[in-house]
Design a protein around this motif. Structure first.
Motif, PDB file in Angstrom:
ATOM      1  N   GLN A  98      30.824  60.222  13.255  1.00 29.54           N
ATOM      2  CA  GLN A  98      31.245  58.920  13.767  1.00 29.54           C
ATOM      3  C   GLN A  98      30.047  57.984  13.927  1.00 29.54           C
ATOM      4  O   GLN A  98      30.116  56.801  13.584  1.00 29.54           O
ATOM      5  CB  GLN A  98      31.967  59.086  15.104  1.00 29.54           C
ATOM      6  N   TYR A  99      28.956  58.534  14.449  1.00 27.38           N
ATOM      7  CA  TYR A  99      27.738  57.737  14.606  1.00 27.38           C
ATOM      8  C   TYR A  99      27.233  57.274  13.242  1.00 27.38           C
ATOM      9  O   TYR A  99      26.830  56.117  13.071  1.00 27.38           O
ATOM     10  CB  TYR A  99      26.658  58.569  15.316  1.00 27.38           C
ATOM     11  N   PHE A 100      27.283  58.139  12.242  1.00 28.11           N
ATOM     12  CA  PHE A 100      26.836  57.802  10.897  1.00 28.11           C
ATOM     13  C   PHE A 100      27.696  56.684  10.328  1.00 28.11           C
ATOM     14  O   PHE A 100      27.187  55.745   9.705  1.00 28.11           O
ATOM     15  CB  PHE A 100      26.896  59.047  10.006  1.00 28.11           C
ATOM     16  N   GLN A 115      20.241  57.622   7.523  1.00 32.68           N
ATOM     17  CA  GLN A 115      19.760  58.737   6.701  1.00 32.68           C
ATOM     18  C   GLN A 115      19.440  59.945   7.577  1.00 32.68           C
ATOM     19  O   GLN A 115      19.778  61.086   7.249  1.00 32.68           O
ATOM     20  CB  GLN A 115      18.509  58.284   5.932  1.00 32.68           C
ATOM     21  N   SER A 116      18.800  59.679   8.733  1.00 32.49           N
ATOM     22  CA  SER A 116      18.485  60.764   9.668  1.00 32.49           C
ATOM     23  C   SER A 116      19.764  61.419  10.186  1.00 32.49           C
ATOM     24  O   SER A 116      19.860  62.643  10.278  1.00 32.49           O
ATOM     25  CB  SER A 116      17.664  60.203  10.833  1.00 32.49           C
ATOM     26  N   THR A 117      20.746  60.604  10.517  1.00 35.89           N
ATOM     27  CA  THR A 117      22.029  61.126  11.003  1.00 35.89           C
ATOM     28  C   THR A 117      22.712  61.969   9.933  1.00 35.89           C
ATOM     29  O   THR A 117      23.268  63.025  10.220  1.00 35.89           O
ATOM     30  CB  THR A 117      22.952  59.956  11.420  1.00 35.89           C
ATOM     31  N   GLN A 118      22.636  61.512   8.691  1.00 27.89           N
ATOM     32  CA  GLN A 118      23.245  62.272   7.595  1.00 27.89           C
ATOM     33  C   GLN A 118      22.564  63.630   7.438  1.00 27.89           C
ATOM     34  O   GLN A 118      23.224  64.653   7.233  1.00 27.89           O
ATOM     35  CB  GLN A 118      23.127  61.467   6.301  1.00 27.89           C
ATOM     36  N   VAL A 141      22.613  69.630   8.489  1.00 24.40           N
ATOM     37  CA  VAL A 141      22.089  70.814   9.189  1.00 24.40           C
ATOM     38  C   VAL A 141      23.189  71.450  10.041  1.00 24.40           C
ATOM     39  O   VAL A 141      23.394  72.668  10.026  1.00 24.40           O
ATOM     40  CB  VAL A 141      20.868  70.439  10.052  1.00 24.40           C
ATOM     41  N   ILE A 142      23.918  70.620  10.790  1.00 22.11           N
ATOM     42  CA  ILE A 142      24.989  71.133  11.659  1.00 22.11           C
ATOM     43  C   ILE A 142      26.089  71.773  10.809  1.00 22.11           C
ATOM     44  O   ILE A 142      26.634  72.825  11.158  1.00 22.11           O
ATOM     45  CB  ILE A 142      25.562  70.010  12.549  1.00 22.11           C
TER      46      ILE A 142
END
Length: 189
Positions: free
Chosen positions: A46-48, A129-132, A137-138
């Protein structure tokens, strides 16, 4: 003979039951952990999405500002052209000069706004990009935990089958012993 066999088998059954319970607790714990990881993954996604929308809006705003700057520059060029062609009194020249200064200030303001908007868009893109990457990873962690949970479930099923087989064997032996005992009593009589 039957009592010694029972004392040997009972601890084994008890141990298998304890192991089975332990595996079940592990499965429940891992299921809760997977739910938490899924929740985090959903919030990260959602944040992404929000970051992507914000970035697109910033890019659109930057493009609009660029178009506005081009229009203002065209106006400025048109006014400069008119100034070259028109030979007016000093008073009119001063007025035109002030108008040009205002336009130049507007252009400078728009350029600084454009630079700020571009910087915001770049920051949003880096954050997205960091969120993606975090989502990837998750997602990998979720896959690993799901795989581990399946392995534990298979092991619990296997142990349950073994326990069922042992209990069946024990009942069969108890019946055989009872039949033998009855036979011995019958022969003794």
């Amino acid at each position: 003979m039957s009592e010694s066999f029972k004392t040997t088998v009972d601890p084994l059954l008890k141990d298998l039951d304890e192991k089975k319970e332990s595996f079940r607790r592990n499965v429940v714990s891992m299921t809760a952990e997977i739910k938490q990881v899924r929740g985090r993954l959903v919030s990260q996604e959602q944040y992404f999405v929000k970051e992507s929308i914000f970035r697109k809006e910033a890019e659109t705003k930057a493009k609009n500002m660029e178009v506005e700057i081009c229009k203002l520059q065209k106006k400025l060029e048109d006014r400069n052209y008119l100034l070259e062609k028109v030979d007016e009194a000093e008073c009119e020249k001063l007025t035109v000069f002030q108008s040009m200064s205002n336009f130049l200030e507007e252009v400078d303001d728009l350029r600084s706004q454009l630079a700020s908007t571009k910087e915001t868009a770049e920051t949003s893109a880096a954050s997205a990009q960091s969120t993606q990457l975090q989502c990837s990873v998750i997602s990998q962690q979720l896959d690993d935990k799901t795989r581990s949970l399946r392995e534990h479930q298979d092991r619990v099923t296997q142990l349950a089958n073994q326990l069922d087989n042992l209990q069946r064997d024990l009942r069969t032996r108890e019946c055989s012993q009872k039949e033998l005992s009855d036979e011995v009593i019958r022969i003794e009589r």
